[in-house]
Design a protein around this motif. Sequence first.
Motif, PDB file in Angstrom:
ATOM      1  N   ASP A 169      18.763  35.354  62.891  1.00  0.00           N
ATOM      2  CA  ASP A 169      17.356  35.605  62.603  1.00  0.00           C
ATOM      3  C   ASP A 169      17.078  37.058  62.262  1.00  0.00           C
ATOM      4  O   ASP A 169      16.142  37.361  61.518  1.00  0.00           O
ATOM      5  CB  ASP A 169      16.483  35.166  63.773  1.00  0.00           C
ATOM      6  N   LEU A 207      16.527  42.478  57.880  1.00  0.00           N
ATOM      7  CA  LEU A 207      16.345  41.237  57.133  1.00  0.00           C
ATOM      8  C   LEU A 207      16.595  40.032  58.034  1.00  0.00           C
ATOM      9  O   LEU A 207      17.064  40.169  59.158  1.00  0.00           O
ATOM     10  CB  LEU A 207      17.247  41.217  55.899  1.00  0.00           C
ATOM     11  N   SER A 208      16.279  38.868  57.495  1.00  0.00           N
ATOM     12  CA  SER A 208      16.468  37.625  58.236  1.00  0.00           C
ATOM     13  C   SER A 208      17.052  36.564  57.325  1.00  0.00           C
ATOM     14  O   SER A 208      16.472  36.250  56.286  1.00  0.00           O
ATOM     15  CB  SER A 208      15.134  37.132  58.817  1.00  0.00           C
ATOM     16  N   GLY A 229      14.939  33.024  56.915  1.00  0.00           N
ATOM     17  CA  GLY A 229      13.763  32.896  56.070  1.00  0.00           C
ATOM     18  C   GLY A 229      12.454  32.890  56.816  1.00  0.00           C
ATOM     19  O   GLY A 229      11.464  32.358  56.319  1.00  0.00           O
ATOM     20  N   GLU A 230      12.424  33.486  57.999  1.00  0.00           N
ATOM     21  CA  GLU A 230      11.168  33.541  58.736  1.00  0.00           C
ATOM     22  C   GLU A 230      10.191  34.469  58.024  1.00  0.00           C
ATOM     23  O   GLU A 230      10.574  35.500  57.476  1.00  0.00           O
ATOM     24  CB  GLU A 230      11.412  34.022  60.164  1.00  0.00           C
ATOM     25  N   ASN A 231       8.937  34.118  58.033  1.00  0.00           N
ATOM     26  CA  ASN A 231       7.905  34.878  57.331  1.00  0.00           C
ATOM     27  C   ASN A 231       7.424  36.046  58.195  1.00  0.00           C
ATOM     28  O   ASN A 231       6.372  35.976  58.839  1.00  0.00           O
ATOM     29  CB  ASN A 231       6.740  33.964  56.955  1.00  0.00           C
ATOM     30  N   THR A 240      13.133  41.439  54.956  1.00  0.00           N
ATOM     31  CA  THR A 240      13.502  40.803  53.697  1.00  0.00           C
ATOM     32  C   THR A 240      14.033  39.413  54.015  1.00  0.00           C
ATOM     33  O   THR A 240      14.815  39.243  54.951  1.00  0.00           O
ATOM     34  CB  THR A 240      14.587  41.621  52.981  1.00  0.00           C
ATOM     35  N   CYS A 241      13.595  38.423  53.267  1.00  0.00           N
ATOM     36  CA  CYS A 241      14.006  37.040  53.512  1.00  0.00           C
ATOM     37  C   CYS A 241      14.765  36.493  52.303  1.00  0.00           C
ATOM     38  O   CYS A 241      14.618  36.986  51.185  1.00  0.00           O
ATOM     39  CB  CYS A 241      12.798  36.171  53.823  1.00  0.00           C
ATOM     40  N   MET A 294      20.407  36.895  49.573  1.00  0.00           N
ATOM     41  CA  MET A 294      19.650  37.856  50.351  1.00  0.00           C
ATOM     42  C   MET A 294      19.860  39.239  49.742  1.00  0.00           C
ATOM     43  O   MET A 294      21.006  39.663  49.549  1.00  0.00           O
ATOM     44  CB  MET A 294      20.143  37.862  51.802  1.00  0.00           C
TER      45      MET A 294
END
Length: 273
Positions: free
Chosen positions: A185, A209-210, A213-215, A220-221, A232
């Motif tokens: 995450d 970053l994650s 894809g968490e908002n 950065t997702c 990514m």
Amino acid sequence: MYNREKIKSFPMDFFRLLPEGCVSDILFFTSPKDAAISSAVSRGFNSATESDLLWGKFLPDDYEDISSRYVSPRICSSKKELYFSLCDSPVLMDGGKLSFSLDKKTGKKCFMISARELAISWGVDTPWHWEWIAHPQSRFSEVAHLHTVCWLDIRGTIGSQMLSKRSKYVVYLVFKLAEEHYGLDIAYASVRFVNSVSDKEAEERASILSLVGENINYMTCPQKRVDGWMEMELGNFINDIGDDGDVEARFMEIKHLDGKGRLIVQGIEFRPE
């Protein structure tokens, strides 16, 4: 500098009177995209837009050297066909360790370093951490499949002289998440010129970053690619005249030593913006 709007302002018959070489020179100052559609502007462009003379100019200056390193030759009936073939279908080189393609709009060079050529901590001879497997959607013969690690550190390096000059490049980790992935995450990324930025300095400036894809605004997702993989962004840099030595892209999570697993890595891609 010519562009499509300026071309439209010329009398149509003007281009039909010019030698093909002159028209090719004019089109070369537009872009590959505009050259491909310019035959709709004037019939005077028809021959030039199909000529090897024009499309040979859109290929990289060092294309002959690059093509000598292909795993299998790319056979095309014309240089225009070759150009778009390299845009739409990357070719393997250097024994399958690297892939090469062209950006369709600009003709600038794109490279992806295969997972096998990346420096992956615990990635060699430790199958309980990383396993090397075939994947039906990968352009390379093997991908790296993470089982579990506490120290996640992946680096990819390319020589700046291989890239297109006077161009901004963005670097991407190309990956998939397997089912029941965990510990991904939050991670960190950096891009540096090895000769001018220290490892420690790059770590201190690393972006957050994650991969899941968490908002979260400050992270950065990942984004989905047309080839079915995820990418990514790890960072970007300006390649001036290609004399800055090696560029290193790094993806890591070495701050929190919790378990991380179920990540599939195809490679790291260097792509013009």
